[in-house]
Design a protein around this motif. Structure first.
Motif, PDB file in Angstrom:
ATOM      1  N   SER A  15       0.057  -6.031   4.341  1.00 59.16           N
ATOM      2  CA  SER A  15      -0.420  -6.173   2.749  1.00 59.16           C
ATOM      3  C   SER A  15      -1.011  -5.237   1.767  1.00 59.16           C
ATOM      4  N   ALA A  16      -0.431  -5.412   0.740  1.00 64.97           N
ATOM      5  CA  ALA A  16      -0.924  -4.358  -1.088  1.00 64.97           C
ATOM      6  C   ALA A  16      -1.074  -5.124  -1.716  1.00 64.97           C
ATOM      7  N   ASP A  17      -2.103  -4.333  -2.169  1.00 66.36           N
ATOM      8  CA  ASP A  17      -2.586  -5.022  -3.802  1.00 66.36           C
ATOM      9  C   ASP A  17      -2.193  -4.359  -5.083  1.00 66.36           C
ATOM     10  N   VAL A  20      -4.792  -1.976  -7.263  1.00 64.06           N
ATOM     11  CA  VAL A  20      -5.899  -1.015  -6.902  1.00 64.06           C
ATOM     12  C   VAL A  20      -5.000   0.464  -6.580  1.00 64.06           C
ATOM     13  N   ALA A  22      -3.419   3.505  -4.506  1.00 62.73           N
ATOM     14  CA  ALA A  22      -2.097   3.640  -3.061  1.00 62.73           C
ATOM     15  C   ALA A  22      -3.331   4.102  -2.589  1.00 62.73           C
ATOM     16  N   GLU A  24      -6.100   3.902  -2.384  1.00 61.45           N
ATOM     17  CA  GLU A  24      -7.799   2.935  -1.534  1.00 61.45           C
ATOM     18  C   GLU A  24      -7.253   2.026  -0.439  1.00 61.45           C
ATOM     19  N   GLN A  25      -5.725   1.866  -0.343  1.00 61.97           N
ATOM     20  CA  GLN A  25      -5.405   1.158   0.779  1.00 61.97           C
ATOM     21  C   GLN A  25      -4.959   1.750   2.090  1.00 61.97           C
ATOM     22  N   LYS A  26      -4.850   0.375   3.063  1.00 68.75           N
ATOM     23  CA  LYS A  26      -4.460   0.981   4.432  1.00 68.75           C
ATOM     24  C   LYS A  26      -2.381   0.829   4.296  1.00 68.75           C
ATOM     25  N   VAL A  53       3.051  -1.623  -3.141  1.00 71.79           N
ATOM     26  CA  VAL A  53       2.561  -1.602  -4.595  1.00 71.79           C
ATOM     27  C   VAL A  53       4.005  -0.086  -5.131  1.00 71.79           C
ATOM     28  N   ASN A  79       4.192   6.328  -2.886  1.00 70.76           N
ATOM     29  CA  ASN A  79       3.647   5.287  -1.740  1.00 70.76           C
ATOM     30  C   ASN A  79       4.133   4.184  -1.497  1.00 70.76           C
ATOM     31  N   SER A  81       4.917   1.590   2.263  1.00 71.23           N
ATOM     32  CA  SER A  81       4.392   0.733   3.175  1.00 71.23           C
ATOM     33  C   SER A  81       4.860   0.861   5.002  1.00 71.23           C
ATOM     34  N   GLY A 206      -2.915   6.078   5.007  1.00 67.06           N
ATOM     35  CA  GLY A 206      -4.159   5.065   4.968  1.00 67.06           C
ATOM     36  C   GLY A 206      -4.182   4.913   6.418  1.00 67.06           C
TER      37      GLY A 206
END
Length: 416
Positions: A15-17, A20, A22, A24-26, A53, A79, A81, A206
């Motif tokens: 999952s990505a937002d 936000v 990158a 700050e994301q896992k 993202v 970035n 995934s 991340g």
């Protein structure tokens, strides 16, 4: 009757937002390295979703200036995934990846195309144009894209991942860094740079990792900017839903990663950030061909493009040869000017140079090599679909009618 019990949704493994940063994301990473562990494992044949993202990691906004393009941090781009491991994949195998769907997030129905600064990214014509930052925001309505910054066009996108690939082995990573390091050394003062070597600032993985492993990845990790033997940043616009990719496997599990999603792109992605960049969701299924690298003599990936394509059969074709007609008339070796010819033509219609450059990068333009046999005299063509325009752009006896299309988003200081 239909029941929930008999309907199982395909899982979203990452999952990505899109709103936000990158960093700050896992489960994202922006370097290639064999020591980046898989964040999920799938079985061959399993269908799964991956959220991504945009390639800058939320650095670009939906606004009317290009200051964010000017100031983008290129040390922390692409970035991705992943990685996602596939059960049973071993070095020497071929990982078959079916791209079942590519779509933007419902909550982010827009994307962007950018011209980057000569000293920060560049692009195909960065030196010719002494590029300064500019951009166009595109709004998505179903399969169609329109832009307030490039009026008078509307086209169907061919959404695809610009960047997809398997993880390198330690030996392959060493090969990349050695050969690209030699290229950088040979062209130390090139602007834009001819390649980007490993760089600790901006590196990101991340995941929770031991400090020594993280430091090694950041120190050695290959940048994600070029395409390489494993796939990578190939920007092939026809790898949309329905495509099949055959990737060589270099590590156990293959460790597939994906990112840099595009709503649309012209062949070549001319302006560096030349596609319609977006955040979104990719749906995959995978399988394995044992020993596929040897069976298919694979040195790089093999692709079977999507059967789904916009039907723009009528095109205005621009020829380009290895002579700089738009500069000093120099004859070059295997260089060509079709895109420059198309930009000059679109400016006669009323588009600015920046708008024309962005449009050729983002729309479903087709570029082909007409001839390379007569080295150093290359001939290429660029096909501009007529159906994307709301007005007639064909040559007329009386010439072309010049319209007013304003300007794309430029820097707040007005510098072009």
């Amino acid at each position: 009757m239909a029941t929930v019990a008999n309907s199982v949704a395909h899982p979203t493994l990452i999952s990505a937002d899109p709103f936000v940063p990158a960093r700050e994301q896992k489960n994202l990473h922006n370097r290639w390295h064999p020591d980046i562990p898989a964040v999920a494992t799938v079985k061959p044949g399993q269908v799964f979703n991956v959220e991504c993202v945009d390639w800058t990691g939320a650095q670009i906004g939906n606004n009317d200036t290009s200051d964010d393009i000017r100031d983008v941090d290129l040390t922390s781009i692409h970035n991705l995934s992943g990685p996602i491991a596939v059960e049973g994949a071993e070095p020497g195998d071929c990982l078959v990846v079916d791209i079942l769907d590519v779509r933007p997030f419902d909550k982010m129905p827009w994307g962007y195309t950018g011209i980057f600064e000569l000293e920060n990214g560049g692009g195909l014509f960065a030196r010719e144009f002494q590029s300064r930052a500019a951009k166009a925001i595109w709004d998505f309505k179903g399969v169609y894209a329109t832009s307030r910054h490039i009026p008078g066009v509307r086209f169907a996108g061919v959404s695809h991942p610009g960047l997809i690939g398997t993880a390198p082995s330690a030996e392959l990573l060493e090969t990349w860094n050695k050969r690209e390091g030699a290229l950088i050394e040979a062209h130390a003062n090139a602007v834009p740079p001819v390649a980007y070597g490993p760089l600790v600032p901006g590196a990101y993985v991340g995941q929770d990792l031991p400090d020594d492993v993280r430091a090694k990845i950041y120190r050695e990790g290959a940048r994600t900017i070029p395409g390489r033997e494993h796939g990578g940043n190939c920007d092939i616009k026809n790898l949309s839903r329905g495509s099949r990719c055959y990737f060589p496997v270099f590590v156990k599990g293959a460790n597939l990663s994906v990112g840099d999603l595009h709503f649309s792109q012209g062949d070549g992605e001319l302006s560096f950030c030349g596609a319609i960049e977006m955040a979104g969701i990719v749906t995959f299924s995978t399988s394995i061909i044992k020993g596929g690298v040897e069976k298919f003599a694979m040195k790089q990936p093999i692709f079977l493009p999507s059967p789904v394509d916009p039907q723009y059969s009528a095109k205005l074709i621009f020829q380009g040869i290895s002579v700089d007609y738009h500069g000093d008339g120099t004859q070059y070796n295997m260089d060509a000017s079709a895109a420059l010819n198309a930009i000059a033509y679109l400016m006669k219609i009323g588009y600015t140079r920046e708008q024309a450059y962005l449009l050729l990068s983002a729309a479903p333009v087709e570029s082909h090599i007409g001839a390379i046999v007569d080295s150093p005299n290359a001939c290429v063509t660029l096909g501009l679909p007529l159906g994307i325009f709301e007005h007639d752009i064909l040559p007329k006896d009386e010439g072309l009618k010049k319209l007013e299309f304003g300007q794309c988003a430029v820097r707040s200081d007005g510098v072009l």
